[in-house]
Design a protein around this motif. Structure first.
Motif, PDB file in Angstrom:
ATOM      1  N   GLN A 154       0.881  -1.188   0.019  1.00 47.35           N
ATOM      2  CA  GLN A 154      -0.053  -0.027   0.109  1.00 47.35           C
ATOM      3  C   GLN A 154       0.795   1.124  -0.073  1.00 47.35           C
ATOM      4  OE1 GLN A 154      -3.343   1.934   3.112  1.00 47.35           O
ATOM      5  NE2 GLN A 154      -3.650  -0.050   2.115  1.00 47.35           N
ATOM      6  N   ASP A 197      -8.135   3.396  -9.887  1.00 44.11           N
ATOM      7  CA  ASP A 197      -8.271   2.810  -8.489  1.00 44.11           C
ATOM      8  C   ASP A 197      -7.168   3.331  -7.678  1.00 44.11           C
ATOM      9  OD1 ASP A 197     -10.841   1.939  -9.563  1.00 44.11           O
ATOM     10  OD2 ASP A 197      -9.658  -0.420  -9.990  1.00 44.11           O
ATOM     11  N   LEU A 206      -7.697   6.755  -6.648  1.00 44.57           N
ATOM     12  CA  LEU A 206      -8.794   6.927  -5.600  1.00 44.57           C
ATOM     13  C   LEU A 206      -8.408   6.499  -4.063  1.00 44.57           C
ATOM     14  CD1 LEU A 206     -11.493   7.725  -6.059  1.00 44.57           C
ATOM     15  CD2 LEU A 206     -11.825   5.590  -7.368  1.00 44.57           C
ATOM     16  N   LEU A 207      -7.455   5.444  -3.957  1.00 43.29           N
ATOM     17  CA  LEU A 207      -6.827   5.130  -2.799  1.00 43.29           C
ATOM     18  C   LEU A 207      -5.861   6.016  -2.174  1.00 43.29           C
ATOM     19  CD1 LEU A 207      -7.509   1.962  -1.798  1.00 43.29           C
ATOM     20  CD2 LEU A 207      -4.997   2.021  -1.466  1.00 43.29           C
ATOM     21  N   TYR A 233      -5.709   9.328  -2.692  1.00 46.62           N
ATOM     22  CA  TYR A 233      -6.475  10.438  -2.436  1.00 46.62           C
ATOM     23  C   TYR A 233      -7.005  10.517  -0.980  1.00 46.62           C
ATOM     24  CZ  TYR A 233      -9.734  14.585  -2.414  1.00 46.62           C
ATOM     25  OH  TYR A 233     -10.453  15.375  -1.966  1.00 46.62           O
ATOM     26  N   ALA A 234      -7.586   9.236  -0.691  1.00 43.75           N
ATOM     27  CA  ALA A 234      -8.213   8.917   0.447  1.00 43.75           C
ATOM     28  C   ALA A 234      -7.237   9.033   1.574  1.00 43.75           C
ATOM     29  CB  ALA A 234      -9.111   7.500   0.338  1.00 43.75           C
ATOM     30  N   LEU A 235      -6.244   8.506   1.417  1.00 42.28           N
ATOM     31  CA  LEU A 235      -5.060   8.547   2.274  1.00 42.28           C
ATOM     32  C   LEU A 235      -4.423   9.788   2.644  1.00 42.28           C
ATOM     33  CD1 LEU A 235      -3.097   5.295   1.304  1.00 42.28           C
ATOM     34  CD2 LEU A 235      -3.952   5.748   3.407  1.00 42.28           C
ATOM     35  N   THR A 247      -5.542  13.804   1.434  1.00 43.78           N
ATOM     36  CA  THR A 247      -6.031  14.702   0.327  1.00 43.78           C
ATOM     37  C   THR A 247      -5.444  16.003  -0.165  1.00 43.78           C
ATOM     38  OG1 THR A 247      -7.016  15.543   2.391  1.00 43.78           O
ATOM     39  CG2 THR A 247      -8.379  14.053   1.200  1.00 43.78           C
ATOM     40  N   ALA A 264     -13.021  19.914  -3.220  1.00 40.61           N
ATOM     41  CA  ALA A 264     -13.267  18.467  -2.996  1.00 40.61           C
ATOM     42  C   ALA A 264     -14.250  17.649  -3.734  1.00 40.61           C
ATOM     43  CB  ALA A 264     -13.915  18.327  -1.334  1.00 40.61           C
ATOM     44  N   VAL A 265     -15.166  18.735  -4.437  1.00 36.20           N
ATOM     45  CA  VAL A 265     -16.388  18.090  -5.341  1.00 36.20           C
ATOM     46  C   VAL A 265     -15.327  18.039  -6.526  1.00 36.20           C
ATOM     47  CG1 VAL A 265     -18.023  18.946  -6.614  1.00 36.20           C
ATOM     48  CG2 VAL A 265     -18.021  19.310  -4.116  1.00 36.20           C
ATOM     49  N   ARG A 315     -13.360  14.666  -6.352  1.00 36.61           N
ATOM     50  CA  ARG A 315     -14.211  13.216  -6.612  1.00 36.61           C
ATOM     51  C   ARG A 315     -14.911  13.139  -7.893  1.00 36.61           C
ATOM     52  NH1 ARG A 315     -13.580  14.942  -1.707  1.00 36.61           N
ATOM     53  NH2 ARG A 315     -14.360  14.000   0.183  1.00 36.61           N
ATOM     54  N   PHE A 316     -15.073  14.113  -8.576  1.00 36.87           N
ATOM     55  CA  PHE A 316     -15.636  14.068  -9.941  1.00 36.87           C
ATOM     56  C   PHE A 316     -14.399  13.382 -10.773  1.00 36.87           C
ATOM     57  CE2 PHE A 316     -15.784  15.931 -14.121  1.00 36.87           C
ATOM     58  CZ  PHE A 316     -16.464  14.962 -14.889  1.00 36.87           C
ATOM     59  N   LEU A 359     -11.750  12.072 -10.219  1.00 41.54           N
ATOM     60  CA  LEU A 359     -11.172  10.605  -9.777  1.00 41.54           C
ATOM     61  C   LEU A 359     -12.559   9.557 -10.391  1.00 41.54           C
ATOM     62  CD1 LEU A 359      -9.761  11.159  -6.289  1.00 41.54           C
ATOM     63  CD2 LEU A 359      -8.566  10.548  -8.321  1.00 41.54           C
ATOM     64  N   GLY A 360     -13.642   9.754 -10.226  1.00 48.30           N
ATOM     65  CA  GLY A 360     -14.657   8.963 -10.543  1.00 48.30           C
ATOM     66  C   GLY A 360     -14.720   8.884 -12.084  1.00 48.30           C
ATOM     67  N   ARG A 382     -20.545  10.196 -12.452  1.00 47.30           N
ATOM     68  CA  ARG A 382     -19.022   9.933 -12.096  1.00 47.30           C
ATOM     69  C   ARG A 382     -18.590  10.566 -11.010  1.00 47.30           C
ATOM     70  NH1 ARG A 382     -20.068   8.931 -17.132  1.00 47.30           N
ATOM     71  NH2 ARG A 382     -18.218   8.075 -18.618  1.00 47.30           N
ATOM     72  N   PHE A 383     -19.325  11.832 -10.685  1.00 44.63           N
ATOM     73  CA  PHE A 383     -19.160  12.408  -9.338  1.00 44.63           C
ATOM     74  C   PHE A 383     -19.675  11.596  -8.039  1.00 44.63           C
ATOM     75  CE2 PHE A 383     -21.102  14.824  -5.973  1.00 44.63           C
ATOM     76  CZ  PHE A 383     -20.165  15.259  -5.342  1.00 44.63           C
ATOM     77  N   GLY A 405     -17.108   8.438  -7.577  1.00 40.70           N
ATOM     78  CA  GLY A 405     -15.986   9.099  -6.917  1.00 40.70           C
ATOM     79  C   GLY A 405     -16.028   9.477  -5.570  1.00 40.70           C
ATOM     80  N   ASN A 421     -13.309   4.662   1.284  1.00 41.58           N
ATOM     81  CA  ASN A 421     -11.937   4.441   1.567  1.00 41.58           C
ATOM     82  C   ASN A 421     -11.460   5.201   2.580  1.00 41.58           C
ATOM     83  OD1 ASN A 421     -11.418   2.868  -0.363  1.00 41.58           O
ATOM     84  ND2 ASN A 421     -10.774   4.548  -2.052  1.00 41.58           N
ATOM     85  N   GLN A 422     -12.032   6.572   2.878  1.00 39.32           N
ATOM     86  CA  GLN A 422     -11.386   7.478   4.031  1.00 39.32           C
ATOM     87  C   GLN A 422     -11.791   6.566   5.372  1.00 39.32           C
ATOM     88  OE1 GLN A 422     -12.646  11.120   3.077  1.00 39.32           O
ATOM     89  NE2 GLN A 422     -10.779  11.771   2.151  1.00 39.32           N
ATOM     90  N   ILE A 475     -20.181  17.552   1.304  1.00 42.70           N
ATOM     91  CA  ILE A 475     -19.580  17.683  -0.230  1.00 42.70           C
ATOM     92  C   ILE A 475     -20.589  16.801  -1.211  1.00 42.70           C
ATOM     93  CG2 ILE A 475     -17.686  16.749  -1.574  1.00 42.70           C
ATOM     94  CD1 ILE A 475     -15.786  16.918   1.135  1.00 42.70           C
TER      95      ILE A 475
END
Lengths: 179, 179
Positions: free
Chosen positions: A48, A88, A91-92, A94-96, A98, A125-126, A129-130, A132-133, B129-130, B133, B140-141, B166
């Motif tokens: 990780q 993926d 996404l991980l 970013y969660a770890l 920000t 933040a918005v 997320r968009f 990454l998705g 997508r938003f 994500g 994940n967080q 968010i």
DNA sequence: ACCTGAACACCGTTCAAGT
DNA sequence: ACCTGAACACCGTTCAAGT
């Protein structure tokens, strides 16, 4: 022969862009480096952590991007896309953390574009997320339904919208200056 | 004793909400069902297909949601959140099939709210997508930085924004009626 | 028709022991 | 300090053979 963190992450990046995330295994990495699997753990605490470091490296060039928020996010896409299924991974990562490169730069760019500080944070933040998705979706689709013949499409069916158009459209809506 | 697709998906869903996606393995499933691993492959073609089916089942209740686009997406979040790390699962399922429940219902809801058909399609793709994500990030967080003590926060540091805020903020911006 | 047993080719991680 | 060998506890999938 002189294993090091740098050598390991470089090899991981090479495997990632050549074969995708599912082929970046500690054992595969060890094989590639002609070393016993356990040797990696002398230089890296866990898989990780290794992947987090790789993500950091990949996004590093963003720190030099001089453009505005839109330019930043478009370059983000170009950095991420070639890494087959790195969505993926990000996404991980970013969660770890920000404050990953595009995220840490966005608030300032937004303020420069006239956003109030609090709104700039929220929008960052918005937007992250968009993005990454959207990138994960785009990459998954490329991997799962590869080489669809153009002639085979149902004529009246809703055409698969170009991923880039969707990405730009979303950014445009989210980055539009506050009313 | 009477293994079936229904029994398998039900067990998978139970494992998913109790232990998370990484514990939903074909072998773990087989153990739980007191059956040899190979037996599952008489009822299911692959793990990927099984997970797609599970995702479908989870989102099924959305088909009865009578509310508007916002209500739909808020309910989507509530269905997905309890499944610890199902965000990745949904990202995959959506890439495989972009008519997954919330997506197939959105265009109509948007047209009812005054969107032109083409814009409704585009916005659906962006909103999905938003949402995917955002949910993957939120899950994940929750998994990676669990039980952060409230007292330990740096006072002046930007507080971790509530994930729900968010999510709502992003939806609000994306679903705002076309000007 | 439905399932078992066994195999194939893999995983991440740990750790005594070697140099 | 750095690495090997071997082990532990796992994976997804296939397939002959049994009932």
């Amino acid at each position: 022969m002189a294993l090091s963190l740098e050598l390991i992450t470089a090899t991981a990046r090479s495997l990632l862009s050549q074969y995708g995330l599912q082929d970046v295994s500690m054992r595969r990495l060890a094989r590639e480096l002609d070393v016993a699997p356990g040797a990696l753990y002398y230089h890296v605490p866990s898989k990780q952590e290794l992947l987090r470091t790789v993500a950091q490296e990949i996004l590093d060039p963003l720190l030099d991007e001089p453009g505005d928020a839109l330019a930043l996010m478009l370059r983000f896409r170009l950095l991420v896309l070639p890494l087959r299924d790195a969505g993926d991974l990000l996404l991980l990562a970013y969660a770890l953390d920000t404050t990953l490169p595009p995220a840490q730069l966005l608030p300032q760019r937004l303020r420069e574009a006239g956003w109030a500080p609090a709104e700039a944070e929220q929008t960052t933040a918005v937007v992250m997320r968009f993005a990454l998705g959207a990138l994960a979706t785009e990459q998954n689709q490329a991997l799962l339904q590869p080489a669809q013949p153009v002639t085979g499409r149902a004529p009246g069916a809703p055409q698969a919208m170009a991923a880039e158009r969707i990405y730009r459209h979303g950014l445009q809506r989210l980055l539009a200056p506050p009313r």
